[in-house]
Design a protein around this motif. Sequence first.
Motif, PDB file in Angstrom:
ATOM      1  N   THR A 142     -31.310  -9.374  50.730  1.00 25.11           N
ATOM      2  CA  THR A 142     -30.268  -8.348  50.586  1.00 25.11           C
ATOM      3  C   THR A 142     -29.666  -8.448  49.195  1.00 25.11           C
ATOM      4  OG1 THR A 142     -29.721  -8.490  52.937  1.00 25.11           O
ATOM      5  CG2 THR A 142     -28.111  -7.422  51.499  1.00 25.11           C
ATOM      6  N   ILE A 143     -29.577  -7.328  48.498  1.00 20.95           N
ATOM      7  CA  ILE A 143     -29.012  -7.296  47.156  1.00 20.95           C
ATOM      8  C   ILE A 143     -27.813  -6.368  47.131  1.00 20.95           C
ATOM      9  CG2 ILE A 143     -29.415  -6.723  44.730  1.00 20.95           C
ATOM     10  CD1 ILE A 143     -32.334  -7.331  45.131  1.00 20.95           C
ATOM     11  N   GLY A 144     -26.681  -6.850  46.630  1.00 21.37           N
ATOM     12  CA  GLY A 144     -25.507  -6.015  46.464  1.00 21.37           C
ATOM     13  C   GLY A 144     -25.584  -5.254  45.155  1.00 21.37           C
ATOM     14  N   THR A 145     -24.613  -4.403  44.907  1.00 23.71           N
ATOM     15  CA  THR A 145     -24.574  -3.632  43.666  1.00 23.71           C
ATOM     16  C   THR A 145     -23.230  -3.839  42.993  1.00 23.71           C
ATOM     17  OG1 THR A 145     -25.964  -1.956  44.730  1.00 23.71           O
ATOM     18  CG2 THR A 145     -24.957  -1.362  42.631  1.00 23.71           C
TER      19      THR A 145
ATOM     20  N   ALA B 240     -11.119  -4.932  39.038  1.00 21.90           N
ATOM     21  CA  ALA B 240      -9.747  -5.377  38.827  1.00 21.90           C
ATOM     22  C   ALA B 240      -9.568  -6.752  39.467  1.00 21.90           C
ATOM     23  CB  ALA B 240      -8.758  -4.378  39.437  1.00 21.90           C
ATOM     24  N   VAL B 241      -8.563  -7.478  39.021  1.00 25.57           N
ATOM     25  CA  VAL B 241      -8.291  -8.792  39.587  1.00 25.57           C
ATOM     26  C   VAL B 241      -8.057  -8.653  41.086  1.00 25.57           C
ATOM     27  CG1 VAL B 241      -6.695 -10.748  39.605  1.00 25.57           C
ATOM     28  CG2 VAL B 241      -7.346  -9.691  37.439  1.00 25.57           C
ATOM     29  N   GLY B 242      -8.759  -9.474  41.862  1.00 29.62           N
ATOM     30  CA  GLY B 242      -8.674  -9.397  43.318  1.00 29.62           C
ATOM     31  C   GLY B 242      -9.889  -8.736  43.943  1.00 29.62           C
ATOM     32  N   ASN B 243     -10.678  -8.007  43.141  1.00 31.37           N
ATOM     33  CA  ASN B 243     -11.897  -7.380  43.657  1.00 31.37           C
ATOM     34  C   ASN B 243     -12.993  -8.420  43.862  1.00 31.37           C
ATOM     35  OD1 ASN B 243     -11.638  -4.294  41.699  1.00 31.37           O
ATOM     36  ND2 ASN B 243     -10.670  -4.873  43.618  1.00 31.37           N
ATOM     37  N   SER B 244     -13.898  -8.156  44.797  1.00 34.23           N
ATOM     38  CA  SER B 244     -15.023  -9.052  45.050  1.00 34.23           C
ATOM     39  C   SER B 244     -16.113  -8.280  45.774  1.00 34.23           C
ATOM     40  CB  SER B 244     -14.587 -10.254  45.900  1.00 34.23           C
ATOM     41  OG  SER B 244     -14.155  -9.824  47.182  1.00 34.23           O
ATOM     42  N   GLY B 245     -17.295  -8.877  45.893  1.00 38.77           N
ATOM     43  CA  GLY B 245     -18.387  -8.213  46.592  1.00 38.77           C
ATOM     44  C   GLY B 245     -19.623  -9.075  46.647  1.00 38.77           C
ATOM     45  N   LEU B 246     -20.613  -8.589  47.369  1.00 33.83           N
ATOM     46  CA  LEU B 246     -21.875  -9.310  47.528  1.00 33.83           C
ATOM     47  C   LEU B 246     -22.762  -9.141  46.308  1.00 33.83           C
ATOM     48  CD1 LEU B 246     -23.871 -10.841  49.462  1.00 33.83           C
ATOM     49  CD2 LEU B 246     -24.750  -8.576  50.075  1.00 33.83           C
TER      50      LEU B 246
ATOM     51  N   GLY C  36     -27.307  -1.685  39.742  1.00 32.43           N
ATOM     52  CA  GLY C  36     -27.065  -0.317  39.317  1.00 32.43           C
ATOM     53  C   GLY C  36     -25.606  -0.088  39.002  1.00 32.43           C
ATOM     54  N   GLY C  37     -25.224   1.173  38.944  1.00 38.35           N
ATOM     55  CA  GLY C  37     -23.865   1.510  38.564  1.00 38.35           C
ATOM     56  C   GLY C  37     -22.935   1.681  39.726  1.00 38.35           C
ATOM     57  N   GLY C  38     -23.351   1.364  40.937  1.00 41.94           N
ATOM     58  CA  GLY C  38     -22.522   1.509  42.116  1.00 41.94           C
ATOM     59  C   GLY C  38     -21.393   0.501  42.120  1.00 41.94           C
TER      60      GLY C  38
END
Length: 243
Positions: free
Chosen positions: A141-144, A150-156, A31-33
Amino acid sequence: MKHAVQLSTASRLTALGALGALALSLAACGGGGSDSGSGNTSSYNIRAPWLSLTTGTVQRTLTTTFQGQTFTLGIRYAPGAGTSYPPSTVLAREQRETLTLIGPNVQQTGINRVYFNASTGDVLGQVDDSGDVSVCSSVTTIGTPPEYAAVGNSGLVASGSILASCTAGAAATGSFSIRWSLETMAGGGVGWCLTSSSTLPDEATTDKRCFQIATNGALGPAATVDVSTTSAGQTTTLNFTTP
């Protein structure tokens, strides 16, 4: 012994493509989150490259030197012909990832199939046809992932279980997790990266793939693939880059 190490590493590399393909499928449907990052003039559109690899045709050729010998890795993403996910009767479309590893005494091809519900676009599942027996992975488990980062951002992106078979109710034999990140590439430019980690009773593997992107999300020519496997107390690492 060198020959055995090369063959073992090749098998794990082609098999691990399954997790990378699954990561792409889930992220494209997100999604857009946002885990981190937001849309602004200094951010990069990271939704665009996901869509490129899950709906279009993209291919890259990379090389590495391992134990003094040169290996070539071909990666190709393209729509497949499948119309159903094996454990389900739901009408689906298939996006196929093909990995080809060529080197001294090694020529292996791994095929990974990701299925989407033809009506809703939701991912139905993943089938890894790299080995003698097909393997499926189940997401718990699904991340969004955000549209911009931006450079340095990350997530599941996702995490879940690797199953014993591709039938309903199959037991879990291992686990996996997949994360996205936006990083500065060693050779210059910005890379949109997926890192897949899997753990089975007899081995642990990490596969990190980075694709150069522009601010608008357009894919550039540069890419890297870093794979590390540990089995029976021995760790083997391969680092591929585009010429």
